[in-house]
Write a protein that holds these residues in place. Sequence first.
Motif, mmCIF file in Angstrom:
data_model
loop_
_atom_site.group_PDB
_atom_site.id
_atom_site.type_symbol
_atom_site.label_atom_id
_atom_site.label_comp_id
_atom_site.label_asym_id
_atom_site.label_seq_id
_atom_site.Cartn_x
_atom_site.Cartn_y
_atom_site.Cartn_z
ATOM 1 N N PHE A 352 -46.193 -77.268 -11.777
ATOM 2 C CA PHE A 352 -46.837 -76.409 -12.836
ATOM 3 C C PHE A 352 -48.347 -76.599 -12.984
ATOM 4 O O PHE A 352 -49.176 -75.680 -12.936
ATOM 5 C CB PHE A 352 -46.063 -76.535 -14.128
ATOM 6 C CG PHE A 352 -46.372 -75.701 -15.158
ATOM 7 C CD1 PHE A 352 -46.204 -74.328 -15.030
ATOM 8 C CD2 PHE A 352 -46.902 -76.568 -16.187
ATOM 9 C CE1 PHE A 352 -46.671 -73.613 -16.206
ATOM 10 C CE2 PHE A 352 -47.411 -75.651 -17.334
ATOM 11 C CZ PHE A 352 -47.411 -74.134 -17.072
ATOM 12 N N LEU A 353 -48.421 -77.826 -12.970
ATOM 13 C CA LEU A 353 -49.828 -78.390 -12.774
ATOM 14 C C LEU A 353 -50.759 -77.748 -11.804
ATOM 15 O O LEU A 353 -51.972 -77.334 -11.902
ATOM 16 C CB LEU A 353 -50.017 -79.816 -12.953
ATOM 17 C CG LEU A 353 -50.068 -80.176 -14.519
ATOM 18 C CD1 LEU A 353 -49.919 -81.788 -14.498
ATOM 19 C CD2 LEU A 353 -51.453 -80.026 -15.176
ATOM 20 N N GLN A 354 -50.136 -77.728 -10.747
ATOM 21 C CA GLN A 354 -50.579 -77.449 -9.322
ATOM 22 C C GLN A 354 -51.303 -75.866 -9.412
ATOM 23 O O GLN A 354 -52.237 -75.505 -9.148
ATOM 24 C CB GLN A 354 -49.754 -77.444 -8.300
ATOM 25 C CG GLN A 354 -50.388 -77.744 -6.957
ATOM 26 C CD GLN A 354 -49.256 -77.742 -5.850
ATOM 27 O OE1 GLN A 354 -48.106 -77.838 -6.077
ATOM 28 N NE2 GLN A 354 -49.708 -78.606 -4.679
ATOM 29 N N ASP A 355 -50.290 -75.247 -10.330
ATOM 30 C CA ASP A 355 -50.825 -73.590 -10.434
ATOM 31 C C ASP A 355 -52.296 -73.637 -11.517
ATOM 32 O O ASP A 355 -52.919 -72.584 -11.467
ATOM 33 C CB ASP A 355 -49.902 -72.818 -11.088
ATOM 34 C CG ASP A 355 -48.351 -72.986 -10.302
ATOM 35 O OD1 ASP A 355 -48.880 -72.826 -8.871
ATOM 36 O OD2 ASP A 355 -47.413 -72.570 -10.394
ATOM 37 N N LEU A 356 -52.123 -74.526 -12.302
ATOM 38 C CA LEU A 356 -53.180 -74.312 -13.233
ATOM 39 C C LEU A 356 -54.584 -75.049 -12.560
ATOM 40 O O LEU A 356 -55.763 -74.409 -13.077
ATOM 41 C CB LEU A 356 -52.808 -75.366 -14.475
ATOM 42 C CG LEU A 356 -52.048 -74.826 -15.583
ATOM 43 C CD1 LEU A 356 -51.764 -75.942 -16.862
ATOM 44 C CD2 LEU A 356 -52.868 -73.718 -16.191
ATOM 45 N N VAL A 357 -54.543 -76.061 -12.003
ATOM 46 C CA VAL A 357 -55.582 -76.732 -11.545
ATOM 47 C C VAL A 357 -56.074 -75.790 -10.124
ATOM 48 O O VAL A 357 -55.446 -75.872 -9.285
ATOM 49 C CB VAL A 357 -55.429 -78.264 -11.227
ATOM 50 C CG1 VAL A 357 -56.684 -78.904 -10.702
ATOM 51 C CG2 VAL A 357 -55.088 -78.831 -12.413
ATOM 52 N N PRO A 358 -57.242 -75.308 -10.349
ATOM 53 C CA PRO A 358 -57.849 -74.812 -8.951
ATOM 54 C C PRO A 358 -58.058 -75.715 -7.806
ATOM 55 O O PRO A 358 -58.787 -76.816 -8.197
ATOM 56 C CB PRO A 358 -59.017 -74.022 -9.416
ATOM 57 C CG PRO A 358 -59.472 -74.617 -10.706
ATOM 58 C CD PRO A 358 -58.313 -75.430 -11.295
ATOM 59 N N VAL A 368 -52.920 -87.616 -4.711
ATOM 60 C CA VAL A 368 -54.071 -86.929 -4.447
ATOM 61 C C VAL A 368 -54.235 -85.918 -5.527
ATOM 62 O O VAL A 368 -55.190 -85.744 -6.075
ATOM 63 C CB VAL A 368 -54.075 -86.401 -3.191
ATOM 64 C CG1 VAL A 368 -55.356 -85.703 -2.779
ATOM 65 C CG2 VAL A 368 -53.912 -87.667 -2.050
ATOM 66 N N MET A 369 -52.898 -85.368 -5.918
ATOM 67 C CA MET A 369 -52.960 -84.248 -6.946
ATOM 68 C C MET A 369 -53.181 -84.872 -8.242
ATOM 69 O O MET A 369 -54.203 -84.299 -9.156
ATOM 70 C CB MET A 369 -51.621 -83.639 -6.890
ATOM 71 C CG MET A 369 -51.411 -82.333 -7.111
ATOM 72 S SD MET A 369 -49.820 -81.466 -7.381
ATOM 73 C CE MET A 369 -49.038 -82.007 -6.036
ATOM 74 N N LEU A 370 -52.983 -85.870 -8.487
ATOM 75 C CA LEU A 370 -53.185 -86.741 -9.686
ATOM 76 C C LEU A 370 -54.737 -86.829 -10.096
ATOM 77 O O LEU A 370 -55.269 -86.514 -10.843
ATOM 78 C CB LEU A 370 -52.570 -87.844 -10.035
ATOM 79 C CG LEU A 370 -51.239 -87.819 -10.889
ATOM 80 C CD1 LEU A 370 -50.806 -89.444 -11.109
ATOM 81 C CD2 LEU A 370 -51.776 -87.431 -12.290
ATOM 82 N N ASP A 371 -55.187 -87.198 -8.838
ATOM 83 C CA ASP A 371 -56.647 -87.355 -8.679
ATOM 84 C C ASP A 371 -57.461 -86.113 -9.051
ATOM 85 O O ASP A 371 -58.154 -86.157 -9.884
ATOM 86 C CB ASP A 371 -56.951 -87.986 -7.168
ATOM 87 C CG ASP A 371 -58.047 -89.024 -7.531
ATOM 88 O OD1 ASP A 371 -58.528 -89.327 -8.713
ATOM 89 O OD2 ASP A 371 -58.729 -89.291 -6.496
ATOM 90 N N GLU A 372 -56.882 -85.194 -8.299
ATOM 91 C CA GLU A 372 -57.568 -83.737 -8.644
ATOM 92 C C GLU A 372 -57.636 -83.300 -10.182
ATOM 93 O O GLU A 372 -58.473 -82.927 -10.697
ATOM 94 C CB GLU A 372 -56.859 -82.864 -7.732
ATOM 95 C CG GLU A 372 -57.753 -81.581 -7.379
ATOM 96 C CD GLU A 372 -58.590 -81.901 -6.457
ATOM 97 O OE1 GLU A 372 -59.555 -81.186 -6.149
ATOM 98 O OE2 GLU A 372 -58.362 -82.828 -5.651
ATOM 99 N N ILE A 373 -56.310 -83.614 -10.742
ATOM 100 C CA ILE A 373 -56.191 -83.137 -11.968
ATOM 101 C C ILE A 373 -57.019 -84.033 -13.060
ATOM 102 O O ILE A 373 -57.506 -83.358 -13.747
ATOM 103 C CB ILE A 373 -54.693 -83.540 -12.493
ATOM 104 C CG1 ILE A 373 -53.828 -82.393 -11.905
ATOM 105 C CG2 ILE A 373 -54.464 -83.306 -14.013
ATOM 106 C CD1 ILE A 373 -52.195 -82.839 -11.900
#
Lengths: 509, 171
Positions: A352-358, A368-373
């Motif tokens: 879900f967060l993946q969709d929110l964060v460009p 990596v995704m957490l880092d991005e967020i």
Amino acid sequence: MEKEKFYTNERNGIPQAWNSIFGMGIEGSELNCSSEQLSNCFFNPNCENSIDQRDLFESALSSIVSSPANSHPGIPIPGGSNGGESIVLRELIGRLGSICNSGEISPQSGINGNNSTNNSYHNTPLNSPPKLNLSITDHQIQGSLPIPGNRQLPPAPFPTDPGFVERAARFSSFGAKNLMVKENESGTPSRSQFIGIAEENKKFSRLSMLSTQDNTERGDSREASSVSEQILSGETETETGMKGQSTSTNGRKRKVIPKGKGKETQSSTTILAKDDKVVAEAEKEESDAKRSKSDEEEIEKEKEKEKTKENVKPPEPPKDYIHVRARRGQATDSHSLAERVRREKISERMKFLQDLVPGCNKVTGKAVMLDEIINYVQSLQRQVEFLSMKLATVNPRMDVTMEALLSRDMFRSRVPVPTTINPFDSSTNQFPYGFQSPNAGILLDGSDNQFSLNPLMAAMHRNSIMKPSHIDGFEASAFLENDLQSVVKMALGGQDQPQSFHGQMKVEL
Amino acid sequence: MSASQQLTPTNPNSALKIRLAYRFLLTLNTLNAKKPPNFDHTQIHRRSHRVKIAAYASMASVVGPKRAWSRAILWKIRNRGMLARNKKRIHRISTPIRLHRHHARRRRNPNRVVHVDPFVNSGLEVKLRKLVPGAETIDPCGLLDETADYIKYLATQVEVMRNLVDLYSTI
């Protein structure tokens, strides 16, 4: 692709049907799974041979039966046209039975070792009342073809016949074989899951035995369940989509048991009961192989599992715990199960967060995704800080026209503007515009020139104020002090630019 | 047909934007009424801090108390006078909570499977907890939920503020 498949069906339809009857004969004679497996082992080469001899068959058939009836069983029949066609089909089957009894299929029997049983089992379905047989075969043939919303014959005569379940069991195997032949021969990608499994089977030859068995048994139970469902609920519509049927297998399987009449149903239930174990085993094996293969298939597998998970739960409460079923090599104690559930939840949220964060779509891996967020949240907070600073400096003139602005903004923003589909892109396009400080200063001055009474003094004043607040290289004031007139001219020359900018803002808000 | 298709996805976002803008403008208005702006460097710094607080407050008040992050923001803003006055006491209050959390996690750890979980093994979770207000004590799933919600509102707020800046800089 569809056409191609139909074409192959049309071509192979009759020999397949014969082959499946042969296979059914063996299965019916010995009544257990291993025999079915054997028949499956014989089945594939058998089928190839039958294709080779298709010409012989077709010539024989075309001599007897007229051509539309000949091509009929393989052709997908759209809804409503069953009544007339079934008569033709009955005719066809009756004639085929006569051929069979007269022994015109000697090459086939030569290939298949179980000659005598075959003939006997040819007789059984054809000796029984032709109407029911016909309808069932019709069901099977149509059910095996991927036509959504396929209308079947009304199931009124079914429950009255006591031997129906028996025949249903047989014909379920019939349909399953039919299916399997089609899948193994004309593997079309439109049937994603099953074809995927079939291709797996081809790739992993060491698994071929087991998983072909798995295939047929799944198909078997599926067909049986669909037929039994028709008996029970009187539904006239069968799910022809592969997914629906394969997932409905687990749920409706048990319905066959209370309806059981005669030994054939018992055998079918035993098959189905074994189905559980075998399917589980095969799944484990498959998952093992897939795990060794790649991650993509793992994901596919998980999706498939989720689908089955979703569809399994409603009818049978004791099977509910399946959704945390452990795969091979995974621990089964409650702690690790809970851990797995927790991880699934987390990955769901991550999606879900993946969709929110460009810019997070390409990233794989939770860390990596957490880092991005985290980076994104930080950047947003920094932007809020920066913008608040900017607002604090821009504010002074705001309080005069506050109410007017507010009302105007509200009025504008209530007008539905269809161009605000992607707010992020436009805003990121807009943001560097704010960062271009000299340009922004010029803009500001230009606007001052438009609206205020003494433009040059106001511009000077504003720039001297804004100099400390805009940290990064704001050289506009010095620039302006050097050559004010030219800048003002420039700003006045580019008057349409702030106008357009304003328009964009209108759209944005 | 196409108009309705385009309108439906933008509607909730634009409604949210309108509410945020309304709140933010109201708070800015009160801010301006209370403290008329004068142009001093320190004043501007303080003022920008106030504007930031106003932005967060408008965000949180739009959401209301149904989210942990908005509750935390509102609580922080409401009690910021007290927070500034006696930081020591607040620190003493907040310390046992953190200790308790630490203890609980250490107790839970031995049961875990040895598995590289970014939520436990790396410092990213702690980082995220520090970033999202009010997320210090909630479980990882809740943390992600809160983060998603917070990101949504924060992005909208940033957009609103940017639009306001552009508006005021052009007029």
